[in-house]
Enzyme design. Structure first.
Site, PDB file in Angstrom:
ATOM      1  N   SER B 157       0.837  -1.192   0.000  1.00 21.36           N
ATOM      2  CA  SER B 157       0.000   0.000   0.000  1.00 21.36           C
ATOM      3  C   SER B 157       0.886   1.261   0.000  1.00 21.36           C
ATOM      4  O   SER B 157       1.772   1.391  -0.845  1.00 21.36           O
ATOM      5  CB  SER B 157      -0.935  -0.058   1.213  1.00 21.36           C
ATOM      6  OG  SER B 157      -1.945   0.886   1.116  1.00 21.36           O
ATOM      7  N   ARG B 227     -11.766   5.834  10.296  1.00 20.66           N
ATOM      8  CA  ARG B 227     -11.281   4.457  10.315  1.00 20.66           C
ATOM      9  C   ARG B 227     -12.328   3.485   9.762  1.00 20.66           C
ATOM     10  O   ARG B 227     -12.001   2.551   9.043  1.00 20.66           O
ATOM     11  CB  ARG B 227     -10.906   4.063  11.748  1.00 20.66           C
ATOM     12  CG  ARG B 227     -10.314   2.681  11.873  1.00 20.66           C
ATOM     13  CD  ARG B 227      -9.097   2.502  11.013  1.00 20.66           C
ATOM     14  NE  ARG B 227      -8.406   1.252  11.280  1.00 20.66           N
ATOM     15  CZ  ARG B 227      -7.355   0.828  10.592  1.00 20.66           C
ATOM     16  NH1 ARG B 227      -6.893   1.558   9.594  1.00 20.66           N
ATOM     17  NH2 ARG B 227      -6.765  -0.292  10.889  1.00 20.66           N
ATOM     18  N   ASP B 322      -8.889  -6.444  -4.661  1.00 18.08           N
ATOM     19  CA  ASP B 322      -8.500  -5.154  -4.088  1.00 18.08           C
ATOM     20  C   ASP B 322      -9.029  -4.040  -4.981  1.00 18.08           C
ATOM     21  O   ASP B 322      -8.580  -3.871  -6.110  1.00 18.08           O
ATOM     22  CB  ASP B 322      -6.961  -5.097  -3.994  1.00 18.08           C
ATOM     23  CG  ASP B 322      -6.463  -3.827  -3.327  1.00 18.08           C
ATOM     24  OD1 ASP B 322      -7.274  -2.914  -3.063  1.00 18.08           O
ATOM     25  OD2 ASP B 322      -5.244  -3.755  -3.061  1.00 18.08           O
ATOM     26  N   HIS B 355      -8.141  -5.136  -0.212  1.00 19.76           N
ATOM     27  CA  HIS B 355      -6.821  -4.533  -0.001  1.00 19.76           C
ATOM     28  C   HIS B 355      -6.100  -5.172   1.185  1.00 19.76           C
ATOM     29  O   HIS B 355      -4.873  -5.295   1.183  1.00 19.76           O
ATOM     30  CB  HIS B 355      -7.010  -3.031   0.227  1.00 19.76           C
ATOM     31  CG  HIS B 355      -5.743  -2.253   0.286  1.00 19.76           C
ATOM     32  ND1 HIS B 355      -4.802  -2.298  -0.717  1.00 19.76           N
ATOM     33  CD2 HIS B 355      -5.242  -1.407   1.222  1.00 19.76           C
ATOM     34  CE1 HIS B 355      -3.778  -1.510  -0.382  1.00 19.76           C
ATOM     35  NE2 HIS B 355      -4.019  -0.967   0.778  1.00 19.76           N
ATOM     36  N   ASP B 356      -6.856  -5.577   2.179  1.00 21.39           N
ATOM     37  CA  ASP B 356      -6.280  -6.226   3.356  1.00 21.39           C
ATOM     38  C   ASP B 356      -5.487  -7.492   3.035  1.00 21.39           C
ATOM     39  O   ASP B 356      -4.697  -7.950   3.861  1.00 21.39           O
ATOM     40  CB  ASP B 356      -7.389  -6.601   4.348  1.00 21.39           C
ATOM     41  CG  ASP B 356      -7.544  -5.558   5.441  1.00 21.39           C
ATOM     42  OD1 ASP B 356      -6.772  -4.584   5.429  1.00 21.39           O
ATOM     43  OD2 ASP B 356      -8.432  -5.730   6.294  1.00 21.39           O
TER      44      ASP B 356
END
Lengths: 200, 376
Positions: B157, B227, B322, B355-356
């Site tokens: 990232s 968040r 992602d 994305h994680d």
């Protein structure tokens, strides 16, 4: 490594040239060419497990289906050679791929099985069955081959696309050659290697 | 301290601080006369100093990438699955350095540290730093550690952006660059997500123009919302469906605005955990660093020109699900590297975690990393 087709390809290409292998698999060929000709090699491969193996061999490999990967990533005349071994017949548009190979490279090299091999003709002509042989091992329903052709067919396509065949080698399934094969390649040849370029 | 953890863990680690007594000119025009960087190391530096690897962290990351700080720690560092004996970044072979970036909130000089010139906390007056500034500060850390050349710089990232910038800024100081789930520049959509996150923080009544610490409060609502939003974009629709579906927390609807669904409960929990550990000013600064990154900008928008002088080998990795840093963004990097005739490999990992995924021990992903590292 003693594969006759690898040897022929290696003899055909210049030292330190830039080479793309379409559907490079685990990059055995590129690795061979790095050792024999000190090439700058790149591979295109869609199977992640084979990509892993290529990376293990320290070969630059791009994970992509080469039907899209060629267009997506490469500029005109980027390579000296674009190679495709035993995959032409698995393509949706073999003619388009051949032209794409000659867009990204100065010369193209392909290898493919010969549908016109006498045993294949015999199986279809006399037994009325789709041919199964060492170079065409699958049943009609589970084969990846969707565009099989004979050597004669390939050469006609090259003429139509205004592609010049520079060199050609015809082999049997143990990758060797003999007298009959040289005399009637389209009848006795099982596998062919072609090197070709654009005519302007 | 004894290592009570399994054999594949680096065990107990102690963070160190590098006092950098060298001034650093930032892209914004300001100069930091000196600064400190907190870092951890795993493995041993060899005699030739040829086995050093730099790990760059992402938006909410820090220097604690592997191992544990105490025997009571419930969780190891953020990339523990990847760093340790026998893991892709093998500590039997490599000396691994992981730092908290400048502007961070875990001990390195940043908004929540004291400005030595004024004697008061920086707060919102800490300059906005860029990926380029980070790489320059990391170079000073390399000098501090007497590492002449990194065997590899790696990050996911925002960390991947740093690995990319390293290859551009210091071509002869980096042998390999691993860029995971990153982009050469953010899309408008991506900047938009960051802006919503920033607005959530800035408009929180307890933000006080960034001087919340003076008032003894924190803008926890804003930081929570930022968040939560971020978290949604780091997951995929598919992974959220699998993880939560429409499951109810208490088996029935409440016809109110408290938590009904499991996914709501999860987001609130994640947000609370984040508010407890992260600083709002740092969050703002990190999102700006993301937005500003664009190495092609100085080359007429032509990314391949930015790569012209790079000498490193590249490995680019993306994940199919992602959408925050989609495979298409990695394709741009790969295409430009190829156009610049660089040595690059690219793997597009089938994964549904969004994305994680870059933080997950996905077998194909780890095999690619492992095989690449074997050739270093």
């Amino acid at each position: 490594m003693n594969r006759r087709d690898f040897k022929i390809i290696s003899e055909w290409i210049k030292k330190e040239s830039t080479v793309l292998d379409l559907g490079c698999g685990d990059s055995t060929l590129l690795n061979y060419l790095v050792a024999s000709k000190d090439i700058n090699g790149y591979g295109l491969e869609k199977d992640i497990e084979k990509v892993q193996e290529s990376i293990k061999k320290d070969i630059s490999v791009i994970q992509a289906d080469f039907n899209v990967g060629l267009e997506q990533y490469f500029e005109n005349n980027f390579f000296d050679y674009a190679i495709m071994t035993q995959a032409l017949q698995e393509n949706k548009n073999p003619d388009r791929i051949i032209l794409e190979m000659l867009r990204v490279a100065k010369e193209g090299i392909v290898t493919f099985p010969n549908m016109g091999f006498w045993k294949n003709r015999f199986q279809l002509g006399f037994l009325g069955r789709m041919p199964i042989s060492k170079s065409l091992p699958n049943n009609w329903f589970d084969t990846p081959n969707i565009h099989l052709c004979t050597f004669e067919d390939f050469e006609r396509l090259c003429r139509d696309l205004k592609i010049k065949i520079i060199e050609k080698k015809v082999l049997n399934n143990s990758y060797s050659t003999n007298f009959f094969l040289k005399l009637f390649p389209n009848l006795f040849g099982e596998i062919a290697l072609y090197r070709f370029e654009k005519t302007n | 301290m004894e290592n009570k953890f399994d054999k594949k863990s680096v065990g107990i680690v102690v963070p160190k601080t590098a006092e950098i007594k060298h001034s650093l000119s930032l892209d914004c025009g300001k100069v930091l006369e000196k600064f400190s960087l907190v870092f951890e190391t795993y493995g041993k530096l060899n005699k030739e100093k040829s086995n050093a690897i730099l790990i760059c962290h992402a938006l909410s990351g820090d220097h604690h990438a592997a191992g544990y700080h105490s025997n009571d720690d419930k969780k190891p560092g953020w990339w523990d699955s990847c760093i340790g004996p026998g893991k892709p970044f093998d500590t039997n072979k490599f000396f691994i350095v992981s730092l908290n970036n400048l502007g961070g909130c875990m001990g390195s000089t940043g908004p929540n540290t004291t400005n030595i010139e004024t004697g008061i906390e920086y707060g919102p007056d800490f300059p906005i730093v860029t990926v380029n500034d980070w790489v320059n500060s990391q170079k000073l850390l390399a000098d501090f550690l007497e590492i002449e050349k990194w065997a590899c710089v790696v990050g996911g990232s925002l960390g991947g952006m740093q690995a990319l910038q390293w290859a551009i800024s210091y071509p002869d100081k980096i042998k390999n660059s691993i860029i995971v789930a990153a982009a050469a520049k953010l899309s408008a959509q991506n900047i938009a997500f960051n802006e919503v996150a920033r607005q959530a923080i800035i408009t929180d009544p307890e933000f006080h123009d960034g001087h919340y610490n003076k008032f003894g409060v924190i803008p926890k609502r804003g930081l929570s919302i930022a968040r939560m939003l971020g978290h949604i974009t780091y997951l995929s629709d598919d992974s959220m469906r699998q993880k939560f579906g429409r499951d109810l927390r208490e088996g029935k609807l409440h016809f109110g605005y408290d938590v009904d669904f499991q996914v709501e409960s999860y987001l609130r929990y994640q947000a609370q955990a984040f508010v407890d550990r992260f600083d709002a000013n740092t969050y703002l600064l990190m999102t700006k660093a993301l937005d500003y990154f664009d190495p092609a900008k100085d080359h007429g928008g032509e990314l391949f020109k930015a790569f012209k002088n790079t000498e490193s080998k590249f490995l680019v990795i993306s994940f199919t699900s992602d959408w925050r840093f989609s495979p298409a963004k990695s394709h741009e990097i790969v295409k430009a590297l190829l156009k610049a005739r660089k040595n690059v490999s690219y793997a597009e990992i089938e994964a549904n975690q969004g994305h994680d995924a870059f933080l997950m021990p996905i077998p194909h992903y780890f095999n690619v990393l492992r095989n690449f590292m074997e050739n270093l």
